[in-house]
Write a protein that holds these residues in place. Structure first.
Motif, mmCIF file in Angstrom:
data_model
loop_
_atom_site.group_PDB
_atom_site.id
_atom_site.type_symbol
_atom_site.label_atom_id
_atom_site.label_comp_id
_atom_site.label_asym_id
_atom_site.label_seq_id
_atom_site.Cartn_x
_atom_site.Cartn_y
_atom_site.Cartn_z
ATOM 1 N N PRO A 93 0.829 -1.184 0.000
ATOM 2 C CA PRO A 93 0.000 0.000 0.000
ATOM 3 C C PRO A 93 0.872 1.245 0.000
ATOM 4 C CG PRO A 93 -0.779 -1.582 1.608
ATOM 5 C CD PRO A 93 0.571 -2.050 1.126
ATOM 6 N N ALA A 94 0.438 2.248 -0.722
ATOM 7 C CA ALA A 94 1.217 3.465 -0.779
ATOM 8 C C ALA A 94 0.273 4.639 -0.903
ATOM 9 C CB ALA A 94 2.210 3.409 -1.940
ATOM 10 N N THR A 95 0.664 5.662 -1.636
ATOM 11 C CA THR A 95 -0.099 6.885 -1.652
ATOM 12 C C THR A 95 -0.231 7.430 -3.054
ATOM 13 O OG1 THR A 95 1.899 8.150 -1.342
ATOM 14 C CG2 THR A 95 0.761 7.492 0.629
ATOM 15 N N SER A 96 -1.060 8.464 -3.147
ATOM 16 C CA SER A 96 -1.247 9.108 -4.431
ATOM 17 C C SER A 96 -0.084 10.035 -4.742
ATOM 18 C CB SER A 96 -2.543 9.917 -4.401
ATOM 19 O OG SER A 96 -2.725 10.643 -5.568
ATOM 20 N N THR A 97 0.212 10.196 -6.066
ATOM 21 C CA THR A 97 1.264 11.105 -6.489
ATOM 22 C C THR A 97 0.742 11.990 -7.604
ATOM 23 O OG1 THR A 97 2.122 9.689 -8.235
ATOM 24 C CG2 THR A 97 2.963 9.314 -6.024
ATOM 25 N N LEU A 137 5.241 2.778 -12.330
ATOM 26 C CA LEU A 137 6.563 3.029 -11.762
ATOM 27 C C LEU A 137 7.658 2.754 -12.785
ATOM 28 C CD1 LEU A 137 6.053 1.300 -8.298
ATOM 29 C CD2 LEU A 137 5.328 3.574 -9.046
ATOM 30 N N THR A 138 8.657 3.643 -12.804
ATOM 31 C CA THR A 138 9.741 3.550 -13.785
ATOM 32 C C THR A 138 11.070 3.919 -13.149
ATOM 33 O OG1 THR A 138 9.584 5.861 -14.501
ATOM 34 C CG2 THR A 138 8.124 4.284 -15.602
ATOM 35 N N ASP A 139 12.154 3.676 -13.883
ATOM 36 C CA ASP A 139 13.482 4.205 -13.562
ATOM 37 C C ASP A 139 13.979 3.834 -12.163
ATOM 38 O OD1 ASP A 139 13.661 5.635 -16.085
ATOM 39 O OD2 ASP A 139 12.216 7.033 -15.248
ATOM 40 N N THR A 184 10.701 14.280 -7.290
ATOM 41 C CA THR A 184 11.051 13.503 -8.479
ATOM 42 C C THR A 184 11.029 12.007 -8.200
ATOM 43 O OG1 THR A 184 12.446 15.263 -9.377
ATOM 44 C CG2 THR A 184 12.852 13.027 -10.191
ATOM 45 N N HIS A 185 11.583 11.611 -7.075
ATOM 46 C CA HIS A 185 11.768 10.191 -6.792
ATOM 47 C C HIS A 185 10.835 9.676 -5.704
ATOM 48 C CE1 HIS A 185 15.896 11.239 -8.404
ATOM 49 N NE2 HIS A 185 15.480 10.274 -9.208
ATOM 50 N N GLY A 186 10.323 8.483 -5.941
ATOM 51 C CA GLY A 186 9.759 7.687 -4.869
ATOM 52 C C GLY A 186 10.877 6.886 -4.242
ATOM 53 N N LEU A 187 10.633 6.391 -3.037
ATOM 54 C CA LEU A 187 11.656 5.648 -2.306
ATOM 55 C C LEU A 187 11.129 4.287 -1.875
ATOM 56 C CD1 LEU A 187 13.041 8.375 0.134
ATOM 57 C CD2 LEU A 187 13.938 7.739 -2.112
ATOM 58 N N ARG A 188 11.997 3.299 -1.981
ATOM 59 C CA ARG A 188 11.741 1.990 -1.416
ATOM 60 C C ARG A 188 12.924 1.666 -0.521
ATOM 61 N NH1 ARG A 188 10.909 -3.690 -4.815
ATOM 62 N NH2 ARG A 188 10.339 -4.984 -3.010
ATOM 63 N N ILE A 189 12.675 1.534 0.783
ATOM 64 C CA ILE A 189 13.754 1.277 1.718
ATOM 65 C C ILE A 189 13.645 -0.132 2.290
ATOM 66 C CG2 ILE A 189 13.933 3.722 2.352
ATOM 67 C CD1 ILE A 189 12.648 2.912 5.081
ATOM 68 N N SER A 190 14.781 -0.679 2.666
ATOM 69 C CA SER A 190 14.821 -1.938 3.399
ATOM 70 C C SER A 190 15.998 -1.885 4.361
ATOM 71 C CB SER A 190 14.955 -3.130 2.447
ATOM 72 O OG SER A 190 16.116 -3.016 1.646
ATOM 73 N N LYS A 211 19.106 0.455 2.975
ATOM 74 C CA LYS A 211 19.245 0.252 1.533
ATOM 75 C C LYS A 211 18.110 1.026 0.885
ATOM 76 C CE LYS A 211 19.161 -3.105 -2.236
ATOM 77 N NZ LYS A 211 18.984 -4.540 -2.630
ATOM 78 N N VAL A 212 18.449 1.962 0.004
ATOM 79 C CA VAL A 212 17.438 2.840 -0.591
ATOM 80 C C VAL A 212 17.446 2.680 -2.109
ATOM 81 C CG1 VAL A 212 16.597 5.204 -0.802
ATOM 82 C CG2 VAL A 212 17.779 4.488 1.289
ATOM 83 N N VAL A 213 16.278 2.401 -2.658
ATOM 84 C CA VAL A 213 16.075 2.370 -4.105
ATOM 85 C C VAL A 213 15.165 3.535 -4.462
ATOM 86 C CG1 VAL A 213 15.123 1.073 -6.049
ATOM 87 C CG2 VAL A 213 16.350 -0.133 -4.227
ATOM 88 N N ARG A 214 15.570 4.316 -5.431
ATOM 89 C CA ARG A 214 14.733 5.419 -5.887
ATOM 90 C C ARG A 214 14.067 5.029 -7.205
ATOM 91 N NH1 ARG A 214 19.710 9.523 -7.546
ATOM 92 N NH2 ARG A 214 20.146 8.588 -9.605
ATOM 93 N N TYR A 215 12.896 5.616 -7.444
ATOM 94 C CA TYR A 215 12.183 5.354 -8.688
ATOM 95 C C TYR A 215 11.305 6.555 -9.002
ATOM 96 C CZ TYR A 215 8.396 4.100 -5.435
ATOM 97 O OH TYR A 215 7.465 4.121 -4.436
ATOM 98 N N GLN A 216 10.752 6.561 -10.194
ATOM 99 C CA GLN A 216 9.859 7.640 -10.589
ATOM 100 C C GLN A 216 8.467 7.075 -10.858
ATOM 101 O OE1 GLN A 216 11.554 10.621 -13.314
ATOM 102 N NE2 GLN A 216 13.557 9.677 -13.000
#
Length: 277
Positions: free
Chosen positions: A93-97, A176-178, A192-198, A248-253
């Motif tokens: 689950p996430a949020t609107s952009t 989701l891209t990039d 610009t970027h969304g984040l996925r952390i672990s 650990k951070v992954v960025r995406y658009q």
């Protein structure tokens, strides 16, 4: 990028599910929407409807903007919604952009999120009603239909959406891209970027995500965003100790489109009049 047709398809899938009927396919929706936006009678019919209701002197809702540009959003003034109570899983689950401009060939598969928002009849502000997605690429026909239902019915933060709620809803699709590994926790840009952390802490593994515009709409700094995201994942450590955690951070658009129910209904009524569904 996500399109108006993708949002229409989410509404069509959810409405059909709640009405116990067969929905149109994504291909049928895309073809019908293309015909609809080229039909001058569609907007004339909308104006006639406004006249009957005594609101002809008021601005017609956002259909004209939708027809004129497939890159415009159709939501009202959005209130921030961070969905901060759910941890990252395969279906996060996430949020609107907001939208990011994009060009190129049509996308047929993508990681995606479907968000349902409730629109205030008084202010036009939106509040989160359900949002679930996946980081695994999906064929859009199957992926959008699946997550349109899952986010509406199975987001554990909310009661399932009911048929009577449909008129108050907004659908948002984010593709989701990039995806890129960050060099460090600060190697990303707000807006610009969304984040996925672990990360792991005291023998427990954590993970969470925010879509690209969360930090900007909340007015957060990068540090505030990361701490909030760690809290979303369930971390209860001291705020001033967050940097001691190996993130650990992954960025995406995100390529997003939003659409509200009245716009879906006008299109769906047009489809019925044409005898297409």
């Amino acid at each position: 990028m996500a399109t108006v047709a993708h949002c229409l398809y989410c509404f069509e899938t959810l409405a059909a599910y709640l009405e116990a009927r067969k929905p149109m396919s994504l291909g049928e929706v895309e073809k019908s929407w293309d015909e609809y936006r080229r039909d001058p009678l569609a907007e004339l019919g909308q104006n006639a409807e406004a006249s009957k209701s005594g609101s002809a002197d008021k601005p017609v809702p956002a259909l004209a903007r939708v027809l004129n540009s497939d890159d415009s959003t159709t939501s009202g003034s959005n209130s921030p919604s961070d969905g901060s109570t759910i941890s990252l899983t395969a279906e996060t689950p996430a949020t609107s952009t907001d939208s990011l401009p994009a060009a190129g060939p049509a996308i047929t598969e993508s990681p995606l999120f479907v968000t349902w928002n409730t629109v205030s009849a008084r202010t036009g502000d939106t509040s989160l009603r359900g949002c679930i997605g996946t980081f695994e690429a999906q064929e859009l026909d199957e992926g959008l239909s699946s997550y349109a239902i899952t986010s509406a019915i199975h987001d554990m933060r909310f009661d399932p959406i009911t048929k009577r709620e449909l008129p108050s809803l907004e659908a948002a699709v984010t593709l989701l891209t990039d995806f890129e590994d960050c060099d460090d926790a600060m190697d990303w840009d707000i807006g610009t970027h969304g984040l996925r952390i672990s990360f792991s802490d005291r023998g427990r593994r954590y993970g969470a995500t925010y879509l690209p515009d969360v930090a900007e709409e909340q007015g957060w700094t990068k540090e505030e965003t990361l701490v909030s995201l760690m809290r979303k994942a369930g971390w209860v450590g001291k705020k001033d100790k967050w940097q001691a955690v190996d993130l650990k951070v992954v960025r995406y658009q995100g390529r997003k489109k939003s659409l509200q129910y009245p716009e879906y209904k006008r299109w769906r009524d047009w489809v019925k009049q044409k005898g297409e569904a």
